[in-house]
Design a protein around this motif. Sequence first.
Motif, PDB file in Angstrom:
ATOM      1  N   TYR A   1       0.760  -1.366   0.093  1.00 54.37           N
ATOM      2  CA  TYR A   1      -0.055  -0.091   0.010  1.00 54.37           C
ATOM      3  C   TYR A   1       0.885   1.325  -0.174  1.00 54.37           C
ATOM      4  CZ  TYR A   1      -4.334   2.548   1.146  1.00 54.37           C
ATOM      5  OH  TYR A   1      -5.482   3.327   0.871  1.00 54.37           O
TER       6      TYR A   1
ATOM      7  N   LYS B   1      -3.495   5.957   9.872  1.00 55.73           N
ATOM      8  CA  LYS B   1      -4.189   5.094  10.880  1.00 55.73           C
ATOM      9  C   LYS B   1      -4.940   3.889  10.608  1.00 55.73           C
ATOM     10  CE  LYS B   1      -5.529   5.263  15.412  1.00 55.73           C
ATOM     11  NZ  LYS B   1      -4.506   4.941  16.750  1.00 55.73           N
ATOM     12  N   LYS B   2      -5.654   4.153   9.629  1.00 57.88           N
ATOM     13  CA  LYS B   2      -6.596   2.911   9.634  1.00 57.88           C
ATOM     14  C   LYS B   2      -5.765   1.826   8.978  1.00 57.88           C
ATOM     15  CE  LYS B   2     -10.234   1.463   6.131  1.00 57.88           C
ATOM     16  NZ  LYS B   2     -11.325   2.309   5.128  1.00 57.88           N
ATOM     17  N   MET B   3      -4.906   2.022   8.078  1.00 63.13           N
ATOM     18  CA  MET B   3      -4.026   0.900   7.603  1.00 63.13           C
ATOM     19  C   MET B   3      -2.974   0.067   8.560  1.00 63.13           C
ATOM     20  SD  MET B   3      -5.384   0.965   4.752  1.00 63.13           S
ATOM     21  CE  MET B   3      -4.500  -0.463   4.096  1.00 63.13           C
ATOM     22  N   THR B   4      -2.494   0.918   9.603  1.00 63.89           N
ATOM     23  CA  THR B   4      -1.374   0.616  10.335  1.00 63.89           C
ATOM     24  C   THR B   4      -1.879   0.436  12.053  1.00 63.89           C
ATOM     25  OG1 THR B   4      -0.539   2.708  10.695  1.00 63.89           O
ATOM     26  CG2 THR B   4       0.500   1.764   8.966  1.00 63.89           C
ATOM     27  N   GLY B   5      -2.776   1.362  12.251  1.00 63.69           N
ATOM     28  CA  GLY B   5      -3.123   1.302  13.889  1.00 63.69           C
ATOM     29  C   GLY B   5      -2.211   2.251  14.454  1.00 63.69           C
TER      30      GLY B   5
ATOM     31  N   ALA C   1      -5.281  10.253   8.733  1.00 62.10           N
ATOM     32  CA  ALA C   1      -6.524   9.265   8.954  1.00 62.10           C
ATOM     33  C   ALA C   1      -6.349   7.879   8.154  1.00 62.10           C
ATOM     34  CB  ALA C   1      -7.848   9.965   8.658  1.00 62.10           C
ATOM     35  N   GLN C   2      -6.053   7.818   6.881  1.00 61.21           N
ATOM     36  CA  GLN C   2      -5.725   6.452   6.298  1.00 61.21           C
ATOM     37  C   GLN C   2      -4.624   6.033   6.604  1.00 61.21           C
ATOM     38  OE1 GLN C   2      -8.024   5.677   3.782  1.00 61.21           O
ATOM     39  NE2 GLN C   2      -6.845   3.806   3.296  1.00 61.21           N
TER      40      GLN C   2
ATOM     41  N   ARG D   1      -3.034   7.066  -3.580  1.00 61.89           N
ATOM     42  CA  ARG D   1      -3.112   6.000  -2.861  1.00 61.89           C
ATOM     43  C   ARG D   1      -2.804   4.718  -4.066  1.00 61.89           C
ATOM     44  NH1 ARG D   1      -8.315   5.980   0.597  1.00 61.89           N
ATOM     45  NH2 ARG D   1      -8.785   7.602  -0.791  1.00 61.89           N
TER      46      ARG D   1
ATOM     47  N   GLY E   1      -2.167  -4.945  11.434  1.00 65.66           N
ATOM     48  CA  GLY E   1      -2.167  -3.742  10.694  1.00 65.66           C
ATOM     49  C   GLY E   1      -0.774  -3.836   9.704  1.00 65.66           C
TER      50      GLY E   1
ATOM     51  N   ASP F   1      -0.753   6.441  15.008  1.00 60.92           N
ATOM     52  CA  ASP F   1      -1.089   7.814  14.661  1.00 60.92           C
ATOM     53  C   ASP F   1       0.286   8.247  13.956  1.00 60.92           C
ATOM     54  OD1 ASP F   1      -3.428   7.904  15.793  1.00 60.92           O
ATOM     55  OD2 ASP F   1      -2.427   8.060  17.935  1.00 60.92           O
TER      56      ASP F   1
END
Length: 386
Positions: free
Chosen positions: A41, A100-104, A97-98, A57, A121, A106
């Motif tokens: 990704y 955080k969503k992909m990796t968990g 935000a993306q 992306r 993640g 911050d």
Amino acid sequence: AILQTDELCPSGRVYIAPDRVTVYNAALTQVDLRNNFNKSYRMTVVAQSGERFCFFRRWGRTGAKDDSYKRASYTFREDHKTEVFRSVGAATRAFEAQFKKMTGVDWSSLKGWEFQKQPGGYMMVELSRLAKEKGKRLKCSSSADDGTRCSLEPRLRSLIEQLWDENTIIDVMKDQGVDLEQMPLGKLSKKAVEKGHKVLEGVREVLEVNKAERGMGTSNALVLKAKLEAACTEFFSIIPSASPRMITTFSELQKRVDMLNVLSDIAFAQTLASKSKGLNHPLDEKYATMNCDLKLLPKSDPKWDYIQRSLANTCTAKERMAQLYGYGNGTNVPEILDIFEVERKGEAKRFATHDSIKNRKLLWHGTNIAVVVAICATGLRIMPHS
């Protein structure tokens, strides 16, 4: 490297925050050998003219090209997406935000500590902070495109071109099994290689413990498999591979160690390349970074004859007969084209203290062409993980 955009990314430059440290460009990977996950990704904020910012992306299966990822056991609806924003704040918030969503993890927390992979993640791939060298492939000519003349004599010029040829180095990386989509030449990171070595040390410990337990009859195959899966998944998350496989033997482990040693020297050579100032011919600049003097040995020199005889005497009987009598196709008969003497800066003075020693031996060292630059610059080294 980290400032380089994806080939499908909109035109523009990678956005760098006002602190001049935070670069909104990330390469992520998720490898799970047990469940056959091997995904990549890529995400970037691109600054364009007219206060226009794009959040790009791209995703797919690591190592896949074109639509081949659709033939995997898992599929994706699309392989890239671009969102356009009129403010940098909106673009960076979407990026964070993306991430955080992909990796968990911050994005803001990365400033003070290294990335720590979270369960389930994606892993963040370590990218080199060296800028990718611009321009065309080095040409073996006496003058550059801007008219700057090369001061190297023709045979040395040809050698330097071979040692720094980007296509040759890329071929070596492919042979080593590196996924060039995730970690192309310009993105090789010394830090990532060091992390990879550390993980392989863990694999070695697992194999050694299992070997000892087998000798005592207490080996547990399920425990061994679980430990190796975890360690190998971590390794291929750090060093992306087009075809990651479980490391289950010491010989497979050594191949990966050798691969990292080669990648380490390639990364070092890329660091040297970044020091070129662009004031002289490209080949002159590359040669100067190697910190040594290379001199073509004339065929009339006694050392040429000595090396020639040493090579002939260490050929196989079949090769030697073909060399002497010229029969057969001769495809395996080695032929010396040129011999260069190497003198690294300061070494002659150190060797002079041993001039009284007369009993000397000739050391033969076969090596990969991609690591010759590092050897010339730093000398032969015993790798700590070998």
